[in-house]
Write a protein that holds these residues in place. Structure first.
Motif, PDB file in Angstrom:
ATOM      1  N   GLU A  94      -8.105   0.298  -1.562  1.00  0.00           N
ATOM      2  CA  GLU A  94      -7.783  -0.897  -2.347  1.00  0.00           C
ATOM      3  C   GLU A  94      -6.378  -1.412  -2.015  1.00  0.00           C
ATOM      4  O   GLU A  94      -5.531  -1.537  -2.902  1.00  0.00           O
ATOM      5  CB  GLU A  94      -7.897  -0.597  -3.847  1.00  0.00           C
ATOM      6  CG  GLU A  94      -9.244  -0.020  -4.228  1.00  0.00           C
ATOM      7  CD  GLU A  94      -9.923  -0.762  -5.354  1.00  0.00           C
ATOM      8  OE1 GLU A  94      -9.715  -1.969  -5.492  1.00  0.00           O
ATOM      9  OE2 GLU A  94     -10.677  -0.117  -6.079  1.00  0.00           O
ATOM     10  N   PRO A  95      -6.112  -1.733  -0.738  1.00  0.00           N
ATOM     11  CA  PRO A  95      -4.743  -2.051  -0.318  1.00  0.00           C
ATOM     12  C   PRO A  95      -4.200  -3.378  -0.825  1.00  0.00           C
ATOM     13  O   PRO A  95      -3.013  -3.648  -0.670  1.00  0.00           O
ATOM     14  CB  PRO A  95      -4.855  -2.076   1.212  1.00  0.00           C
ATOM     15  CG  PRO A  95      -6.271  -2.481   1.476  1.00  0.00           C
ATOM     16  CD  PRO A  95      -7.063  -1.819   0.381  1.00  0.00           C
ATOM     17  N   THR A  96      -5.047  -4.204  -1.448  1.00  0.00           N
ATOM     18  CA  THR A  96      -4.570  -5.522  -1.888  1.00  0.00           C
ATOM     19  C   THR A  96      -4.730  -5.745  -3.390  1.00  0.00           C
ATOM     20  O   THR A  96      -4.465  -6.834  -3.884  1.00  0.00           O
ATOM     21  CB  THR A  96      -5.336  -6.643  -1.151  1.00  0.00           C
ATOM     22  OG1 THR A  96      -6.735  -6.546  -1.454  1.00  0.00           O
ATOM     23  CG2 THR A  96      -5.143  -6.536   0.351  1.00  0.00           C
ATOM     24  N   THR A  97      -5.127  -4.720  -4.125  1.00  0.00           N
ATOM     25  CA  THR A  97      -5.452  -4.900  -5.545  1.00  0.00           C
ATOM     26  C   THR A  97      -4.266  -5.391  -6.370  1.00  0.00           C
ATOM     27  O   THR A  97      -4.410  -6.216  -7.267  1.00  0.00           O
ATOM     28  CB  THR A  97      -5.982  -3.581  -6.136  1.00  0.00           C
ATOM     29  OG1 THR A  97      -7.189  -3.227  -5.466  1.00  0.00           O
ATOM     30  CG2 THR A  97      -6.273  -3.722  -7.616  1.00  0.00           C
ATOM     31  N   LYS A 134     -15.521   5.993  -4.943  1.00  0.00           N
ATOM     32  CA  LYS A 134     -15.133   5.474  -3.628  1.00  0.00           C
ATOM     33  C   LYS A 134     -13.755   5.983  -3.201  1.00  0.00           C
ATOM     34  O   LYS A 134     -13.566   6.415  -2.056  1.00  0.00           O
ATOM     35  CB  LYS A 134     -15.198   3.948  -3.617  1.00  0.00           C
ATOM     36  CG  LYS A 134     -14.363   3.243  -4.669  1.00  0.00           C
ATOM     37  CD  LYS A 134     -14.685   1.763  -4.722  1.00  0.00           C
ATOM     38  CE  LYS A 134     -13.728   1.034  -5.667  1.00  0.00           C
ATOM     39  NZ  LYS A 134     -13.813   1.535  -7.059  1.00  0.00           N
ATOM     40  N   SER A 135     -12.767   5.934  -4.091  1.00  0.00           N
ATOM     41  CA  SER A 135     -11.428   6.433  -3.745  1.00  0.00           C
ATOM     42  C   SER A 135     -11.434   7.947  -3.577  1.00  0.00           C
ATOM     43  O   SER A 135     -10.736   8.493  -2.714  1.00  0.00           O
ATOM     44  CB  SER A 135     -10.408   6.035  -4.813  1.00  0.00           C
ATOM     45  OG  SER A 135     -10.207   4.635  -4.820  1.00  0.00           O
ATOM     46  N   ILE A 180      -3.708   4.366   3.586  1.00  0.00           N
ATOM     47  CA  ILE A 180      -2.909   3.367   2.880  1.00  0.00           C
ATOM     48  C   ILE A 180      -3.358   3.379   1.423  1.00  0.00           C
ATOM     49  O   ILE A 180      -4.546   3.228   1.137  1.00  0.00           O
ATOM     50  CB  ILE A 180      -3.119   1.953   3.454  1.00  0.00           C
ATOM     51  CG1 ILE A 180      -2.824   1.918   4.951  1.00  0.00           C
ATOM     52  CG2 ILE A 180      -2.255   0.943   2.735  1.00  0.00           C
ATOM     53  CD1 ILE A 180      -3.274   0.629   5.606  1.00  0.00           C
ATOM     54  N   PHE A 181      -2.410   3.538   0.519  1.00  0.00           N
ATOM     55  CA  PHE A 181      -2.755   3.661  -0.892  1.00  0.00           C
ATOM     56  C   PHE A 181      -2.685   2.314  -1.608  1.00  0.00           C
ATOM     57  O   PHE A 181      -2.113   1.348  -1.125  1.00  0.00           O
ATOM     58  CB  PHE A 181      -1.832   4.670  -1.562  1.00  0.00           C
ATOM     59  CG  PHE A 181      -1.982   6.063  -1.012  1.00  0.00           C
ATOM     60  CD1 PHE A 181      -2.989   6.892  -1.468  1.00  0.00           C
ATOM     61  CD2 PHE A 181      -1.132   6.532  -0.029  1.00  0.00           C
ATOM     62  CE1 PHE A 181      -3.145   8.173  -0.960  1.00  0.00           C
ATOM     63  CE2 PHE A 181      -1.270   7.812   0.491  1.00  0.00           C
ATOM     64  CZ  PHE A 181      -2.277   8.632   0.024  1.00  0.00           C
ATOM     65  N   GLN A 182      -3.243   2.307  -2.806  1.00  0.00           N
ATOM     66  CA  GLN A 182      -3.389   1.073  -3.569  1.00  0.00           C
ATOM     67  C   GLN A 182      -2.050   0.470  -3.981  1.00  0.00           C
ATOM     68  O   GLN A 182      -1.840  -0.730  -3.864  1.00  0.00           O
ATOM     69  CB  GLN A 182      -4.234   1.356  -4.808  1.00  0.00           C
ATOM     70  CG  GLN A 182      -4.446   0.155  -5.713  1.00  0.00           C
ATOM     71  CD  GLN A 182      -5.395   0.477  -6.842  1.00  0.00           C
ATOM     72  OE1 GLN A 182      -6.205   1.398  -6.754  1.00  0.00           O
ATOM     73  NE2 GLN A 182      -5.311  -0.278  -7.910  1.00  0.00           N
ATOM     74  N   ASP A 183      -1.128   1.287  -4.482  1.00  0.00           N
ATOM     75  CA  ASP A 183       0.124   0.785  -5.036  1.00  0.00           C
ATOM     76  C   ASP A 183       1.305   1.417  -4.298  1.00  0.00           C
ATOM     77  O   ASP A 183       1.611   2.590  -4.518  1.00  0.00           O
ATOM     78  CB  ASP A 183       0.203   1.106  -6.531  1.00  0.00           C
ATOM     79  CG  ASP A 183       1.413   0.455  -7.186  1.00  0.00           C
ATOM     80  OD1 ASP A 183       2.226  -0.154  -6.478  1.00  0.00           O
ATOM     81  OD2 ASP A 183       1.546   0.567  -8.425  1.00  0.00           O
ATOM     82  N   PRO A 184       1.967   0.671  -3.426  1.00  0.00           N
ATOM     83  CA  PRO A 184       3.086   1.260  -2.671  1.00  0.00           C
ATOM     84  C   PRO A 184       4.220   1.740  -3.571  1.00  0.00           C
ATOM     85  O   PRO A 184       4.976   2.639  -3.190  1.00  0.00           O
ATOM     86  CB  PRO A 184       3.546   0.114  -1.763  1.00  0.00           C
ATOM     87  CG  PRO A 184       2.998  -1.127  -2.370  1.00  0.00           C
ATOM     88  CD  PRO A 184       1.735  -0.728  -3.079  1.00  0.00           C
ATOM     89  N   ARG A 185       4.350   1.187  -4.766  1.00  0.00           N
ATOM     90  CA  ARG A 185       5.421   1.628  -5.669  1.00  0.00           C
ATOM     91  C   ARG A 185       5.253   3.085  -6.065  1.00  0.00           C
ATOM     92  O   ARG A 185       6.236   3.770  -6.362  1.00  0.00           O
ATOM     93  CB  ARG A 185       5.452   0.748  -6.924  1.00  0.00           C
ATOM     94  CG  ARG A 185       5.870  -0.694  -6.672  1.00  0.00           C
ATOM     95  CD  ARG A 185       5.678  -1.534  -7.899  1.00  0.00           C
ATOM     96  NE  ARG A 185       4.271  -1.602  -8.281  1.00  0.00           N
ATOM     97  CZ  ARG A 185       3.808  -2.297  -9.296  1.00  0.00           C
ATOM     98  NH1 ARG A 185       4.646  -2.991 -10.052  1.00  0.00           N
ATOM     99  NH2 ARG A 185       2.510  -2.321  -9.581  1.00  0.00           N
ATOM    100  N   ALA A 186       4.015   3.573  -6.056  1.00  0.00           N
ATOM    101  CA  ALA A 186       3.749   4.952  -6.448  1.00  0.00           C
ATOM    102  C   ALA A 186       3.860   5.925  -5.282  1.00  0.00           C
ATOM    103  O   ALA A 186       3.834   7.141  -5.490  1.00  0.00           O
ATOM    104  CB  ALA A 186       2.359   5.053  -7.076  1.00  0.00           C
ATOM    105  N   HIS A 187       3.990   5.416  -4.055  1.00  0.00           N
ATOM    106  CA  HIS A 187       3.984   6.301  -2.891  1.00  0.00           C
ATOM    107  C   HIS A 187       5.211   6.147  -1.988  1.00  0.00           C
ATOM    108  O   HIS A 187       5.327   6.854  -0.999  1.00  0.00           O
ATOM    109  CB  HIS A 187       2.711   6.061  -2.075  1.00  0.00           C
ATOM    110  CG  HIS A 187       1.466   6.465  -2.798  1.00  0.00           C
ATOM    111  ND1 HIS A 187       0.760   5.600  -3.613  1.00  0.00           N
ATOM    112  CD2 HIS A 187       0.812   7.655  -2.871  1.00  0.00           C
ATOM    113  CE1 HIS A 187      -0.277   6.230  -4.124  1.00  0.00           C
ATOM    114  NE2 HIS A 187      -0.268   7.461  -3.702  1.00  0.00           N
TER     115      HIS A 187
END
Length: 264
Positions: free
Chosen positions: A186-189, A55-56, A101-108
């Protein structure tokens, strides 16, 4: 836009026979096989599946963000144009219209750069907007996604914001170029349940307010069923089932989908 009106509008995005192979341990392995989908203006489409289902990877293929060495066949069309043929300014313009929008904002989000630098980069480099105007727009967009005192927040660093606020910053940055399609991977994972619900509500509000089309990638079929018009279920890089969200939750057609629902 009503469902009947939306169905009469030509698709904004069309994916036909998308197959992706990636180099793994010296050989090409197929990670997506013959994926077909379409999204109309204002529609929300859910991509659901377990980890590794593809999916991603599908979302990244749509936005031309696959890793180096990827082999891609099939066709992706946006507004009738062949996305695979785009390069340079054409590709940058496409990514302004199809934001991710990516899953983990800390990584982007670069931890040593201020929020304002991150948010305004695309406006300044891709659209030629002045620094002052880009900053004003970014501050207003932060207010729109529920972050008060936007201009002050632009001067802060990512570590000064909570996880939910960092994800709102990611959403605001994606919306600054006025996209027509939002890819939400997965914007809220990585968020707690309360903040997850808030972000879900925000995406719904923005979709209604701005007329955005959305592709929501998630492992949670219940969340996708609530937020999306249609749902595509993926497994092993293939599409297992496509259905209106209400029908899928009430009566899944494929055994894998039924087992996925039972696992909840």
């Amino acid at each position: 836009m009503s469902d009947q009106t939306r169905d009469s509008v030509p698709p904004l995005l069309e994916v036909d026979g998308l197959t992706v192979r990636l180099p793994v341990e010296g050989e090409q392995r197929t990670v997506l096989r013959d994926v077909c989908l379409s999204v109309r203006p204002g529609e929300a489409l859910g991509l659901v599946g377990e980890s590794g289902s593809g999916k991603s990877m599908t979302a990244r293929a749509i936005d031309r963000l696959l890793p180096r060495g990827a082999q891609v066949s099939g066709q992706i069309r946006f507004g009738g144009a062949d996305v695979g043929a785009l390069s340079g300014s054409g590709l940058r313009g496409y990514r302004n219209k199809v934001a991710m929008i990516f899953q983990d904002p800390r990584a982007h989000v670069n931890p040593v750069r201020r929020i304002g630098d991150f948010m305004t980069e695309a406006l300044r480099t891709n659209l030629g907007v002045s620094a002052a105007d880009a900053s004003r727009r970014a501050g207003r967009m932060l207010d729109q996604v529920g972050i008060a005192d936007g201009q002050r927040r632009l001067r802060q660093f990512p570590h000064e914001l909570s996880g939910g606020m960092r994800q709102r910053v990611m959403i605001a940055a994606a919306l600054l170029t006025e996209p027509q399609l939002l890819l939400a991977d997965e914007p809220t994972t990585s968020l707690d349940v309360t903040v997850e619900a808030q972000i879900g509500e925000l995406l719904q509000e923005l979709r209604a307010e701005l007329g955005l089309a959305v592709i929501l990638v998630s492992h949670d079929i219940a969340v996708v069923g609530e937020m999306c018009d249609r749902v595509l279920v993926m497994y092993g890089g293939r599409l297992m089932e496509t259905s209106p969200a209400s029908a899928l939750l009430a009566q899944p057609a494929h055994p894998y989908t039924e087992q996925h629902l039972r696992s909840l």
